[in-house]
Write an enzyme that holds these catalytic residues in place. Structure first.
Site, PDB file in Angstrom:
ATOM      1  N   GLU A 154     -16.479 -44.906  71.659  1.00 59.85           N
ATOM      2  CA  GLU A 154     -17.532 -45.375  69.858  1.00 59.85           C
ATOM      3  C   GLU A 154     -19.067 -44.358  70.263  1.00 59.85           C
ATOM      4  OE1 GLU A 154     -17.455 -48.168  65.956  1.00 59.85           O
ATOM      5  OE2 GLU A 154     -18.722 -48.514  67.898  1.00 59.85           O
ATOM      6  N   GLY A 288     -23.656 -53.773  73.568  1.00 57.34           N
ATOM      7  CA  GLY A 288     -23.730 -55.114  74.903  1.00 57.34           C
ATOM      8  C   GLY A 288     -21.867 -55.512  74.979  1.00 57.34           C
ATOM      9  N   GLU A 291     -15.135 -53.579  71.006  1.00 60.00           N
ATOM     10  CA  GLU A 291     -13.873 -54.005  70.520  1.00 60.00           C
ATOM     11  C   GLU A 291     -13.484 -52.953  70.763  1.00 60.00           C
ATOM     12  OE1 GLU A 291     -16.234 -51.393  66.041  1.00 60.00           O
ATOM     13  OE2 GLU A 291     -16.522 -52.407  68.507  1.00 60.00           O
ATOM     14  N   GLU A 325     -17.568 -59.200  68.667  1.00 54.26           N
ATOM     15  CA  GLU A 325     -15.905 -58.405  69.069  1.00 54.26           C
ATOM     16  C   GLU A 325     -14.196 -58.739  68.889  1.00 54.26           C
ATOM     17  OE1 GLU A 325     -17.469 -55.790  69.900  1.00 54.26           O
ATOM     18  OE2 GLU A 325     -19.176 -56.376  70.602  1.00 54.26           O
ATOM     19  N   GLU A 347     -19.447 -53.108  61.782  1.00 57.82           N
ATOM     20  CA  GLU A 347     -20.369 -53.622  62.051  1.00 57.82           C
ATOM     21  C   GLU A 347     -21.366 -54.624  62.029  1.00 57.82           C
ATOM     22  OE1 GLU A 347     -21.186 -53.609  64.669  1.00 57.82           O
ATOM     23  OE2 GLU A 347     -19.414 -51.663  65.114  1.00 57.82           O
TER      24      GLU A 347
END
Length: 894
Positions: A154, A288, A291, A325, A347
């Protein structure tokens, strides 16, 4: 579905930029991928067969590809899985288009509509930029460097691993083969089906086929990792993949994942959409977490934690990231936006659902109160003229990069929370269930969600409300003034106007380099109001949908003042008239923490915007003597920190003294040591008090105790209490000697666990000594990992004592940083420039002109808007510094 419309609809309001969009005549249905990474040489080779549908006659097939060598391409009629492949393969010639990141497979003959299989080979580099198929490393117990190949696709980086239709609407299923070195594991989205020994020190791992999904969710991980035994969660095996010897750090993540899978399956009324779940801890990772369906990747310092050595805030952060996630498995993976203009909803919704999940998982953490701090960050950005609408047209994929910010995550989640509270949680959930059931395995527009919720809430114009918040930037300042109703009853009039930190005329080129403001004019504001009285949580709050016309709330104050934004979920500021504000402050202790936070936050915002003076704000702070909520205190100390950052040098002592007078009684009340039976908020408060007193208050007693605790910990004596560790390390760093810096760096290099290393690293942002700062700046371009260095540099920029040196270093070495650091972290680093707002002896900005010149010359591309926001915050801070010049000593000496 195999209809052309479903396969190719883009969802972008303007259709995007055709130079960056794939032609609509061809759509993928299934990929068979075979990847062979070479960990020693940092390269990979691969082959693929893509089952296609062609809707109209074409002479070439265009896919996305970048940084790949592509060859050996053929096209065969039919799909092998249907048993109807036929005819001789048609040779295709591959031509790469670097600028548009495409590969065109051209045919000498026209290709008729129908089903086909495209086959090709490719090769590439395991890069060190933490995107695409990349290289991560760690040092094992023997001191040897070990290599992992991992992916981060992504927004649009799958094209760097294999030629593909790298657009979110081009969903297809994936069947993956990985050839991996012996002694390593291979992971992908599907479950492991078989392992074949190949000889020559390699094995071939075959994975199960996925559901139809977008390319950005595909994942491969190959390396010398270990796996925990699977934990069965409702028939789903859940594991953590981790560097060797760290299985004892996986319990908190497994616990959070187990709860989240059950919670979301119930909330969404849909089963988990994959066959297994692996949580993968990676030493190098730019974000961080990510997903990827069934194979979620994380920074190891977020995922791995010793529960006995991890603080309450750190455990909350770990659980929140896991929950975020896993919410994506339904909202993003199962149901996906058509085009990148909708990525914000993925998000924002995952952020909001993580809060809902965590509130169920650990209600004692009071996560919505803590989220108020994140919401405040978004309010701070959205009050700038350089803000943006949450949703905006994305013409080329790189434009989507600018969406990964606080406006997407925190404002988006805040607006969802606001509408949920207004329509009611049960009706909101019913709308979400309707949306997911209707669109499972497919792609949607944002309006599909609003319409699904609206179908459950016919009395609220949900689409119109949400679009007023998402398709324009900014938010309103809601004024509440006393008035008399028609029957003479004391009432409250509500009205709105756009809020901004700078006046409209300041939105031009002198601030951001762009003319005009992105702040809207008015909103449909869903307001909840309630009286200030004990036990009012049993009452139904007053609901008002405020338009651009003032509203008179008749008889709103029969027994005292009312709170506008009751419950604290509204994404707006409130300005009470003097009588209402005074009445609320007199009843401050009766308000729940979220409302106290809003009251203090709104008071501070109006000071920064020049709408009120410091005297009124300090009056609010002096009323916090009985305050026990850590988030309210964090807001208060943050305000004092900004005052200290920008005030004249001669005023810093009076700010420190005021800080000590304000906070010392609070630390005396909670003490340095945790008490048996104390609630879950007290550890957070204790940490805030120690940090603020030691650094901002320059409290000698706090520094003395912090140094004692630091020395004991580093002499292998008593370890730092987990909830105090970051605060103690920060206090010591602010006054560090060379020996203390050396000890901190030594622990960073050889930490007890990943979280211990990160604590020590980020404590260096507090350094003041110029010699020590210079040493750390140099390390940022050598041994500090590229995922961490930009965040440390950004924090040093916002350190009053270290900021000028950090800015000079960044300016002089910026091109090295652009080459070394992940691109999505450059603007995070530069955000610290807003702290360079100090004035010279004549009251003029000392550094601001140089900062703007640097940005104009060096920063470009889609992330420039994010830097423009930092520049406008710098201007806000400069003007604030000029307004308070000469005021602090008289105000704080009272």
């Amino acid at each position: 579905m195999s209809t052309r419309e479903d396969a190719t609809a883009t969802g972008a309001p303007d259709g995007g930029d055709s130079a960056y969009r794939l032609p609509s005549a061809v759509a993928p249905r299934r990929y068979e991928l075979h990847l062979v990474p070479d960990l020693d040489e940092s390269t990979f080779t691969g082959s693929e067969q893509i089952e296609l549908e062609i809707f109209e006659e074409v002479d070439r097939i265009v896919l996305n590809a970048a940084e790949l060598a592509v060859g050996g391409a053929t096209l065969t009629r039919g799909w092998a899985r249907d048993g109807n492949e036929r005819g001789e393969p048609l040779a295709l010639e591959a031509a790469l288009e670097a600028e548009t990141e495409r590969v065109a497979f051209a045919s000498e003959a026209r290709i008729a509509p129908g089903r086909y299989t495209l086959s090709c080979t490719f090769s590439g580099i395991l890069n060190d930029r933490l995107h695409g198929f990349y290289r991560s490393t760690f040092v094992d117990d023997k001191g040897e460097t070990r290599v992992i190949a991992a992916t981060q696709f992504e927004e649009t980086h799958a094209r760097r691993a294999f030629p593909c239709f790298d657009e979110p609407a081009a969903k297809a299923s994936f069947s993956v083969l990985l050839d991996v070195p012996s002694g390593t594991i291979g992971l992908s989205n599907g479950p492991e089906l078989s392992v074949e020994e190949l000889g020559g020190g390699r094995r071939r791992v075959r994975f199960g086929e996925t559901i139809p999904m977008s390319t950005y969710l595909v994942a491969f991980v190959v390396g010398p990792l270990e796996l925990t035994e699977p934990r069965d969660v409702g028939g789903i095996p859940v594991r953590v993949a981790h560097p060797p010897g760290r299985a004892h750090l996986t319990g908190p993540a497994l616990d959070a994942a187990e709860h989240a899978l059950g919670f979301f399956a119930d909330y969404f009324a849909l089963a988990y959409p994959a066959e297994k779940l692996d949580l993968v801890a990676l030493p190098d990772f730019a974000a961080g977490a990510m997903e990827n369906l069934g194979c979620v990747t994380f920074r190891e310092a977020i995922l791995l934690a010793d529960p006995e050595a991890t603080g309450r805030a750190e455990l909350e952060r770990l659980a929140e990231v896991v929950e975020h996630e896993l919410a994506h498995m339904w909202f993003g993976d199962l149901v996906t936006m058509r085009w990148w203009n909708g990525i914000w909803l993925n998000e924002a919704f995952a952020t909001f659902m993580a809060l809902r999940c965590q509130d169920d998982y650990r209600p004692e953490w009071k996560v919505f109160t803590g989220f108020a701090r994140s919401k405040a960050t978004a309010l701070g950005i959205d009050g700038l003229h350089a803000t943006r609408p949450v949703e905006f047209p994305v013409r080329k994929p790189e434009d989507a990069a600018a969406m990964f910010d606080a406006l997407t995550y925190e404002k988006g989640a805040s607006v969802l929370w606001m509408i949920e509270q207004y329509v009611g949680p049960e009706r909101f959930r019913a709308g979400v269930r309707r949306y997911l059931a209707a669109h499972a395995y497919s792609n949607t527009e944002t309006t599909d969600l609003w319409d699904a919720i609206g179908a459950e809430v016919p009395d609220v114009p949900v689409r119109e409300v949400m679009e007023s918040w998402l398709l324009q930037g900014g938010y309103p300042l809601v004024s509440a003034t006393t008035a008399l109703g028609e029957n003479g009853a004391e009432s409250v009039q509500l009205a709105q106007e756009p809020f901004s930190y700078l006046p409209p005329e300041a939105s031009g080129s002198t601030v951001t380099g762009e003319a005009g403001s992105s702040i809207g004019s008015h909103w449909l504001v869903p307001i909840l109001a309630a009286p200030v009285r004990a036990g009012r949580e049993v009452d139904e709050p007053l609901r008002v949908l405020l338009t651009d016309k003032p509203v008179l709330v008749e008889g709103a104050m029969p027994s005292g003042p009312i709170v506008v934004n009751a419950g604290g979920a509204g994404f707006y500021r409130v300005a009470y008239d003097h009588s209402l504000q005074s009445a609320l402050l007199a009843e401050l202790e009766e308000l729940p923490p979220l409302e106290r936070f809003s009251l203090v936050g709104d008071a501070w915002a109006t000071v920064l915007a020049g709408r009120s003076g410091l005297a009124e704000f300090f009056d609010v702070l002096r009323r916090l003597s009985t305050e026990q909520d850590p988030h309210v205190w964090s807001l208060a100390t943050g305000a004092l920190g900004l005052i200290d950052l920008v005030c004249a040098e001669q005023d810093r002592d009076v700010v420190s003294e005021f800080t000590r007078l304000l906070l010392e009684p609070q630390l005396a009340r909670v003490g340095w040591l945790a008490q048996k039976g104390e609630d879950e908020q007290t550890p957070l408060l204790r940490s805030t008090l120690v940090s603020s007193l030691g650094i901002l208050g320059e409290d000698a007693g706090v520094l003395h105790v912090a140094r004692q605790l630091f020395a004991a910990d580093h002499a292998n004596g008593d370890p730092l209490a987990p909830d105090l560790a970051s605060a103690v390390l920060g206090v010591v760093a602010a006054y560090a000697t060379q020996g203390e810096l050396d000890a901190t760096l030594s622990r960073y290099r050889r930490p007890r666990d990943p979280m211990d290393g990160i604590r020590h690293l980020y404590s260096l942002a507090r350094l003041r000594d110029p010699v020590l700062v210079s040493e750390v700046l140099e390390l940022s371009l050598s041994e500090i990992r590229s995922q961490n260095a930009p965040l440390l540099l950004g924090a040093l920029l916002s350190n009053r004592d270290a900021g000028p040196a950090a800015f000079d270093f960044i300016r002089d070495r910026f091109q090295e940083m652009v080459a070394r650091f992940p691109s999505n972290l450059i603007h995070r680093m530069l955000d610290g420039m807003s702290g360079l707002a100090q004035l010279d002896g004549n009251g003029q900005p000392r550094y601001a002109a140089a900062v703007r010149q640097f940005c104009d010359e060096a920063v470009e591309g889609s992330r420039r808007r994010l830097v423009d926001q930092s520049l406008e915050r710098l201007e806000v801070n400069v003007r604030f510094a000029q307004r308070i010049r000469g005021q602090l000593a008289p105000l704080l000496s009272r």
